[in-house]
Each structure stands twice: as C-alpha cells, then as structure tokens.
Scaffold this active site. Structure first.
Site, short mmCIF file in Angstrom:
data_model
loop_
_atom_site.label_atom_id
_atom_site.label_comp_id
_atom_site.label_asym_id
_atom_site.label_seq_id
_atom_site.Cartn_x
_atom_site.Cartn_y
_atom_site.Cartn_z
N ARG A 16 81.36 147.96 36.95
CA ARG A 16 82.73 147.71 36.98
C ARG A 16 83.20 146.33 35.80
NH1 ARG A 16 81.80 148.65 42.68
NH2 ARG A 16 82.81 150.88 43.10
N LYS A 41 90.56 146.03 22.77
CA LYS A 41 90.47 147.43 22.59
C LYS A 41 89.31 147.98 22.65
CE LYS A 41 95.14 148.62 21.19
NZ LYS A 41 95.79 149.42 20.02
N GLU A 93 92.71 147.16 6.76
CA GLU A 93 93.49 146.78 8.02
C GLU A 93 93.90 145.10 7.48
OE1 GLU A 93 93.86 147.84 10.59
OE2 GLU A 93 92.52 149.37 11.03
N LYS A 144 96.69 138.76 14.39
CA LYS A 144 96.59 139.50 15.49
C LYS A 144 96.45 138.76 16.60
CE LYS A 144 93.63 143.39 17.17
NZ LYS A 144 92.83 144.47 16.79
N GLU A 147 99.46 146.29 25.09
CA GLU A 147 100.29 147.08 24.25
C GLU A 147 101.41 147.71 24.82
OE1 GLU A 147 99.16 150.99 21.30
OE2 GLU A 147 98.03 149.31 20.97
N ARG A 189 102.44 144.92 20.54
CA ARG A 189 101.23 145.21 19.73
C ARG A 189 101.26 146.61 19.24
NH1 ARG A 189 95.32 144.14 22.69
NH2 ARG A 189 94.14 144.94 21.02
N ASN A 231 99.75 149.11 15.08
CA ASN A 231 99.13 150.33 14.61
C ASN A 231 99.79 151.29 13.47
OD1 ASN A 231 97.06 150.85 16.82
ND2 ASN A 231 99.12 150.99 18.10
N HIS A 234 98.44 154.30 12.04
CA HIS A 234 97.48 154.80 12.53
C HIS A 234 97.80 156.26 13.22
CE1 HIS A 234 95.62 150.88 12.03
NE2 HIS A 234 94.61 151.11 12.89
N HIS A 245 94.88 158.34 12.57
CA HIS A 245 93.88 159.00 13.37
C HIS A 245 94.02 160.39 13.42
CE1 HIS A 245 94.06 155.30 16.43
NE2 HIS A 245 93.25 155.09 15.39
N HIS A 301 87.46 155.08 8.78
CA HIS A 301 88.72 154.78 9.50
C HIS A 301 89.86 153.93 8.36
CE1 HIS A 301 91.59 153.40 12.52
NE2 HIS A 301 91.22 151.94 12.32
#
Length: 363
Positions: A119, A141, A183, A225, A235, A239, A243, A246, A250, A263
């Site tokens: 957990r 993330k 990035e 960031k 997000e 936030r 992206n 992205h 993606h 990426h």
C-alpha cells in the site's frame, strides 16, 4: 550542487542538481530507515549500480538489487510482477525505500511498484537520462503501459527526493540526449517564451553536451515543472499543460508498439502536430508554429509522425488520459510559452493535421 523544492506540504521534497551526486551518501541518508532496493536496467547497472549501492550501504541500509530489461517493453505487468517478487524476497518492509536508478521507464516502473507495494513505500529518483532529469523524475506520476495505450495503469506517488547527477549524461547515447531535449523544448514552448529564446541560442551547446548549458536546461525545466505540480498535483487543471505534444505522441508510441520511437521523439512530432493544430484553429500565428518546428528540427528530432490509418489515429486519441466527459481535450498554444487546454476542437482540423504531418512510414 543546486537544490530546489517541490512544494506539496507534508509531501514536499528536494531536487538536487549537480555533477558527481550519484554516490554522495549524505543525499540518500535522510531517506534510509531500513532496507533499500535499487531498481535499474541492464544498460545502467554496469555504469552506476555499484556506486549507488555503496552509498546506500554507507548510510546503513541493507540493499537488494533488481535489474530489468532496457526499453519501454519493461513497463508492463510481467516486469512489475518480477519487481514485486524481488521486493518480497528481499523482505522489504513498509519502512524500506525503493531507489529508481535509470531513465523514465525505470522511474515510472519503480515508482509504480513503490505506490502499490504494501500500500505504498518511499522511493527516491536517481535519473540518469536527460528526459528523466528534466521531466519524468519530478511530479510523482508513476505508471505502466497497457496494450491499448501508454501509462494507462498508474498512480500519483511522490518521491522522497530526486538526485540528479548531470555527469551521468556523459554516457548517454546521442539519440537519448536528443529525446530528452524534446521535453526541455516542451517546457519552454508550453510555459516560458524566454526559455525558448535561450534554447534557440543554445541548442548547439546542448547537443555538444556543454555541462553548464545542460545544468541550466535541467534546472529551468525542473523549476517550471515544480511550480506547476505545486499548483496541481493530480492534474485536475494546469498540470495538463505539461502534456503538450503528448496526445499525438502517446498515440505514436502505442501504434508502433512501445519501442521503435523513443518517448521524446514521439513527443517532438506530437508538438509539431499540436502547433499546427493550434494554427489551423486560429490560436497560433503560422510563423510561430514554423518557429517551433524549426527548433525541434535543429535539435535533431522528428517533425513528422508515422503513417497510420485515420481511424487508428482517432481510436488512439480517444483513450488519451486528458479526455473528460467523453470529449477529447488537446493542449494547444495561444503563443510561444502560452499553452491552453482546449475542448471541442473541430475533428476535421485534427484530421487535416494528421494527414499533413503523417509522412513517414511506421518504423
């Protein structure tokens, strides 16, 4: 060494940036309470694993190691299960810490393991690629991929610290360095026009691995960031601006099977598509879209996406994590340094951009 903070109240943590930090015991010691497990990959392990292990042992930790395969294919359930099994075999308790030593794949995988193991246990990011140093190691993330999309299974789980040794960039392959620059460029194009001005002047120095230039690019990217994450950890709003590129990026990674395109390469092509879509939507002057594309090209990054059927593009865009209420949301540009989350973009404009920028065959 320079340090800055991600301000999240009780979950705040430092980002340490400098050369020669990777084996400084004093940076790890505050986060060691028992056992530690280093998660790394087969490329990074021969370079840095022994140094990090020695620093952790000097801090009094009992240390286990998990070495996974290199590449995006490691971000899946089989590798996650292997990592969890190794943590159990090492008897890592809830007072233990996982150390993510590597690039974005290792950081995402190890961070997600830390989020779900018993957990949730602590973890420290030790990013060794430019992409990880400027982006994926900061913000909490964590995720693994699914066959239907990238990073669809994950959690927000903040690290205890980020230890960024820019000297590790000396061993980074040229292609990985350029992917990391995508990035860096994204942060400027989305949030900071003055940073874009700096990048246009300093791209040659960055490609030549000038230590001062790289350190500034890492620090400024982390500053930008960290400020956004402090405002919107999960997000819900601003936030999402991080992206930029992205949604398309993606889709490229998923369509090509998580691997042929790095990426950062996919994000680069995705930024060109986002800029062109912004221009076609009347938000961004055409000359500014051309300026963004030219900067990406100067960094040695792709400006065209692979050729995919239009229906495949639509299918992949539809599962993007930014979407809400069944509607696709794009990060678009109102100007250089001024990103905006936009809902209800005309699908015909998206189709036009896909047709105009999908010029290369699938790799």
């Amino acid at each position: 060494m320079e340090s800055l903070s991600v301000a999240l109240g009780s979950r705040s943590y430092p980002i340490h940036i400098g050369a020669g930090l990777i084996d400084q015991r004093a940076l790890y010691a505050p986060h060691l309470r028992g056992a530690a497990a280093i998660v790394t990959n087969s490329v990074v392990a021969p370079l840095y694993l022994a140094r990090v292990r020695a620093a952790l042992e000097a801090g009094g930790a009992r240390v286990a190691e998990v070495v996974v395969e290199d590449g995006e294919q490691a971000k899946g359930f089989p590798t996650l299960d292997r990592v969890i099994d190794a943590l159990l075999s090492a008897r890592l308790g809830r007072d233990g810490v996982i150390v993510a030593l590597g690039g974005g794949v290792v950081g995402d995988l190890a961070g997600f393991a830390a989020a779900v193991y018993q957990r949730g246990v602590a973890f420290v990011q030790v990013p060794t690629t430019l992409l990880a140093q400027v982006d994926s190691s900061v913000g909490g993330k964590t995720a693994i991929n699914h066959a239907r999309g990238k990073n669809l299974i994950g959690a927000f789980h903040q690290p205890s610290a980020v230890i960024t040794d820019v000297a590790t960039l000396d061993t980074l392959p040229d292609r990985e360095l350029r992917a990391g620059l995508a990035e860096v460029i994204k942060h400027g194009v989305a949030l900071d026009a003055a940073f874009v001005d700096w990048l246009e002047t300093n791209i040659p120095s960055l490609l030549a691995r000038d230590r001062d230039a790289l350190t500034y690019a890492v620090r400024r990217s982390c500053e930008l960031k960290a400020a956004i994450v402090a405002q919107d950890e999960r997000e819900a709003s601003v936030r999402a601006l991080l992206n930029l590129g992205h949604t398309f990026g993606h889709a490229i990674e998923t369509a090509t099977g998580f691997g042929p395109w790095l990426h950062g390469e996919a994000v680069a092509a995705g930024m060109v598509m986002a800029a062109r879509l912004s221009s076609r939507a009347g938000m961004l002057a055409p000359r500014e879209a051309e300026r963004i594309e030219a900067l990406i090209a100067r960094a040695g990054l792709p400006t065209r996406a692979p050729k995919l059927p239009l229906e495949r593009w639509r299918e992949l865009i539809a599962v993007d994590k930014k979407n809400a209420g069944g509607r696709v949301r794009f990060v678009l540009l109102q100007g250089v340094g001024r990103a905006k989350l936009e809902t209800g973009v005309d699908e015909r404009l998206v189709d036009e951009v896909v047709a105009a920028t999908s010029a290369a065959a699938v790799q």
